[in-house]
Design a protein around this motif. Structure first.
Motif, PDB file in Angstrom:
ATOM      1  N   LEU A 151       0.833  -1.196   0.000  1.00  0.00           N
ATOM      2  CA  LEU A 151       0.000   0.000   0.000  1.00  0.00           C
ATOM      3  C   LEU A 151       0.873   1.252   0.000  1.00  0.00           C
ATOM      4  N   PHE A 152       0.814   2.001  -1.095  1.00  0.00           N
ATOM      5  CA  PHE A 152       1.546   3.266  -1.161  1.00  0.00           C
ATOM      6  C   PHE A 152       0.581   4.425  -0.915  1.00  0.00           C
ATOM      7  N   TYR A 153       1.012   5.389  -0.108  1.00  0.00           N
ATOM      8  CA  TYR A 153       0.247   6.613   0.098  1.00  0.00           C
ATOM      9  C   TYR A 153       1.153   7.763  -0.330  1.00  0.00           C
ATOM     10  N   PHE A 160       1.965  16.955 -10.493  1.00  0.00           N
ATOM     11  CA  PHE A 160       2.791  15.747 -10.375  1.00  0.00           C
ATOM     12  C   PHE A 160       2.313  14.696 -11.378  1.00  0.00           C
ATOM     13  N   ASN A 161       3.271  14.021 -12.012  1.00  0.00           N
ATOM     14  CA  ASN A 161       2.911  13.036 -13.033  1.00  0.00           C
ATOM     15  C   ASN A 161       2.678  11.660 -12.400  1.00  0.00           C
ATOM     16  N   GLN A 162       1.414  11.343 -12.134  1.00  0.00           N
ATOM     17  CA  GLN A 162       1.071  10.082 -11.469  1.00  0.00           C
ATOM     18  C   GLN A 162       1.346   8.873 -12.357  1.00  0.00           C
ATOM     19  N   THR A 163       1.161   9.057 -13.663  1.00  0.00           N
ATOM     20  CA  THR A 163       1.353   7.929 -14.587  1.00  0.00           C
ATOM     21  C   THR A 163       2.814   7.474 -14.589  1.00  0.00           C
ATOM     22  N   GLU A 164       3.731   8.442 -14.710  1.00  0.00           N
ATOM     23  CA  GLU A 164       5.155   8.103 -14.727  1.00  0.00           C
ATOM     24  C   GLU A 164       5.579   7.516 -13.392  1.00  0.00           C
ATOM     25  N   PHE A 165       5.066   8.114 -12.317  1.00  0.00           N
ATOM     26  CA  PHE A 165       5.402   7.641 -10.980  1.00  0.00           C
ATOM     27  C   PHE A 165       4.966   6.182 -10.813  1.00  0.00           C
ATOM     28  N   THR A 166       3.743   5.892 -11.263  1.00  0.00           N
ATOM     29  CA  THR A 166       3.204   4.531 -11.132  1.00  0.00           C
ATOM     30  C   THR A 166       4.090   3.531 -11.875  1.00  0.00           C
ATOM     31  N   PRO A 204       0.498  -3.066  -7.099  1.00  0.00           N
ATOM     32  CA  PRO A 204       0.365  -2.539  -5.746  1.00  0.00           C
ATOM     33  C   PRO A 204      -0.771  -1.524  -5.669  1.00  0.00           C
ATOM     34  N   ASP A 205      -1.210  -1.252  -4.467  1.00  0.00           N
ATOM     35  CA  ASP A 205      -2.332  -0.346  -4.258  1.00  0.00           C
ATOM     36  C   ASP A 205      -1.764   1.054  -3.956  1.00  0.00           C
TER      37      ASP A 205
END
Lengths: 374, 188
Positions: A151-153, A160-166, A204-205
């Motif tokens: 679980l990541f928070y 912020f680029n969520q797609t790249e981070f994911t 992962p969540d």
């Protein structure tokens, strides 16, 4: 003034239209030329910037045509380095979370060990737990073989680029699984196949949350299946428990959960509780309560009192470490609230085992770890 | 502290009582959810489990058959999920011990009495202390179930457990459950 601006806008618009029509009427080859020009423009800009910061001498000496190419290369490596740095930071976060128990948890575990009577199975269990904490840290290997739900928070600034981070999270999770910081723990619910290296639907969540700070903060919880299985959700009123829609009813529900869990959740554990919300949000919030430090006091007086009361009462029940009987059944209890519908009153309880794997980092601008949060 | 050494014998098992702290030296076979379900569905065990101990565990293992395996972490998993199946494995395969965590229910307790078996509680979450006790990974069966669910044949030395269900009808879990429920009434 307004008119002038409007005029100016029209002129710009006309020019733009002309440009576009010109572009569209030209053939593919022409497009390529435009593209080339654009690249040159960007390259020149980059060249100027980099030249100032990184390589003044090189920029001055180099021929104008060659210089841009070189600068782009520099920028690319920098970008790649940034990605790698995030990967490195995430991998280290996973390693440390899996192998090292946070200080606030270790403190209460040692206190619990000293409370148990000598030469009992409870003391024996706590001693093995203590040895395990030391050994996992020393060997840099998982505290528990069930490395749990990942679980990541993530709290991040605007833009912020969520797609790249994911993508980078997935890469880091795969690597962590390959080297044994994580167990292959992700099973296709239909086929029963477990070959996804912990990356698949729901795994992962990752929970993203935008905040006003400029920095990125990443918290990670690895929550094993044994303790997840003993979590429970109550809908009040509950006649069997004699639990109504008030704090006393909430208390009865939480205590029922503790007695039902016995030692199955690898006690002594910690409870995260949410009062209210819908069923889904209630469980999510109950887990987020587990992100609070154990010595963190609830700012709501009634909840602070209830948290303390739950721990004290639980420790009088004699369930003890592993359910062997003993003095410590619970190490902590954290309670939060969400608004509810008039028709619903849920109490959602998440149980966290003693192997409380939760860590966090805040990142520097270059994605290296600025500091550890627990 | 008692000791239980390989090859395991029925009479040694019958000597054990609830509350005994025991160090096991010898062989263990891991087997958890998928293994128990498959055995229950009628597929024959790939290994002879007569007088053996089953360990409810899904270890973190790296490596392969060629290079050899390394166990990175190996604590017990929650046993109650095997409650529907465990007594059958005792009856059909003649196992003498089950290691897990959290305890098991009345079907298993009856199985322990009927077929001369004990339930041994390992310390949940203590994956490193317990992995240290594993001296070798001798074989692996049913790898198609995935690494955590496969049957791993392990040799252990002084593997620490507590007997919480014995072959004479004793169950620490039943006792603590009942006493904690009774105790709770005082505080409601």
């Amino acid at each position: 003034m307004v008119k002038k601006k409007a005029k100016a806008k029209k002129v710009v618009a006309k020019k733009a239209v002309k440009k576009t029509t010109k572009k569209t009427t030209k053939k593919v080859a022409a497009k390529k030329v435009v593209a080339k020009k654009a690249t040159k423009k960007v390259a020149k800009k980059v060249a100027k910037k980099v030249a100032k910061k990184v390589a003044k001498k090189v920029a001055k000496k180099a021929a104008p045509k060659k210089a841009p190419a070189k600068k782009i290369a520099v920028k690319k490596t920098l970008a790649k380095k940034g990605g790698d740095q995030l990967f490195d930071s995430l991998l280290e976060l996973i390693r440390k979370t899996s192998a090292e128990i946070p200080g606030d948890i270790q403190k209460v575990i040692l206190e619990a060990l000293h409370r148990e009577e000598k030469n009992t199975t409870a003391e024996y269990a706590m001693n093995i737990i203590k040895a395990n904490i030391e050994l996992a840290k020393k060997k840099s290997q998982p505290l528990c073989q069930d490395t749990g739900t990942i679980l990541f928070y993530v709290s991040h600034p605007v833009g912020f680029n969520q797609t790249e981070f994911t993508k980078t999270v997935h890469k880091a999770v795969r690597k962590a699984t390959e080297v044994g910081f994580l167990r292959q723990n992700s099973v296709d619910s239909l086929t029963g196949k477990n070959d996804s290296m912990n990356v698949g639907p729901g795994h992962p969540d990752i929970h993203f949350h935008e905040h006003k700070k400029n920095s990125v903060e990443i918290k990670l919880m690895l929550k094993g299946g044994g303790c997840e299985n003993v979590g429970a959700q109550y809908s009040l009123p509950n006649q069997a428990l004699g639990a109504g829609r008030d704090l006393d009813g909430v208390r009865k529900a939480i205590l029922d959960c503790i007695v039902k869990a016995q030692g199955k959740g690898c006690g002594p554990g910690v409870l995260g509780v949410c009062i209210g919300g819908d069923r889904g949000a209630g469980y999510v919030q109950s887990k987020e309560q587990l992100l609070r430090k154990l010595d963190d006091e609830n700012s709501v007086a009634d909840l602070k009192k209830l948290e303390k009361d739950i721990v004290e009462t639980a420790n009088k029940l004699g369930i003890g470490p592993m359910g062997f009987g003993g003095k410590t059944t619970l190490l902590g209890c954290k309670i939060g609230t969400l608004n509810r519908l008039p028709a619903s009153f849920f109490v959602s309880v998440s149980y966290m085992c003693w192997a409380y794997r939760r860590q966090g980092v805040s990142l520097k601008g270059d994605n290296s770890i600025a500091k550890w949060l627990y | 502290m008692k000791k239980l050494d390989y090859p395991f014998k029925k009479e040694d098992i019958l000597d054990l009582r609830v509350g005994d702290m025991v160090l096991i030296t010898g062989k263990l076979f891991t087997g958890r959810d998928a293994v128990h379900k498959r055995l229950h569905d009628g597929v024959k065990s790939p290994v002879d489990l007569q007088n053996q101990i089953i360990y409810h565990c899904g270890p973190v293992v790296i490596g392969d058959k060629k290079k050899g395996f390394e166990v990175k972490a190996a604590g017990p998993t929650t046993s109650i999920r095997e409650e529907p199946y465990q007594w059958e494995v005792m009856r059909d395969y003649g196992i003498v011990g089950v290691i897990g965590k959290g305890g098991m229910g009345p079907k298993t307790l009856k199985g322990c009495s009927d077929y001369g078996c004990v339930y041994m509680h390992a310390i949940g979450g203590a994956a490193q202390v317990l992995a240290e006790k594993i001296k070798s990974v001798d074989n692996v069966y049913w790898e198609d179930l995935g690494s955590p669910e496969a049957i791993w044949e392990l040799t252990v030395e002084e593997f620490p457990v507590v007997i919480t269900m014995d072959a004479h009808g004793g169950s620490l879990h039943e006792k603590v459950q009942a006493s904690s429920e009774e105790e709770l009434k005082k505080y409601l």
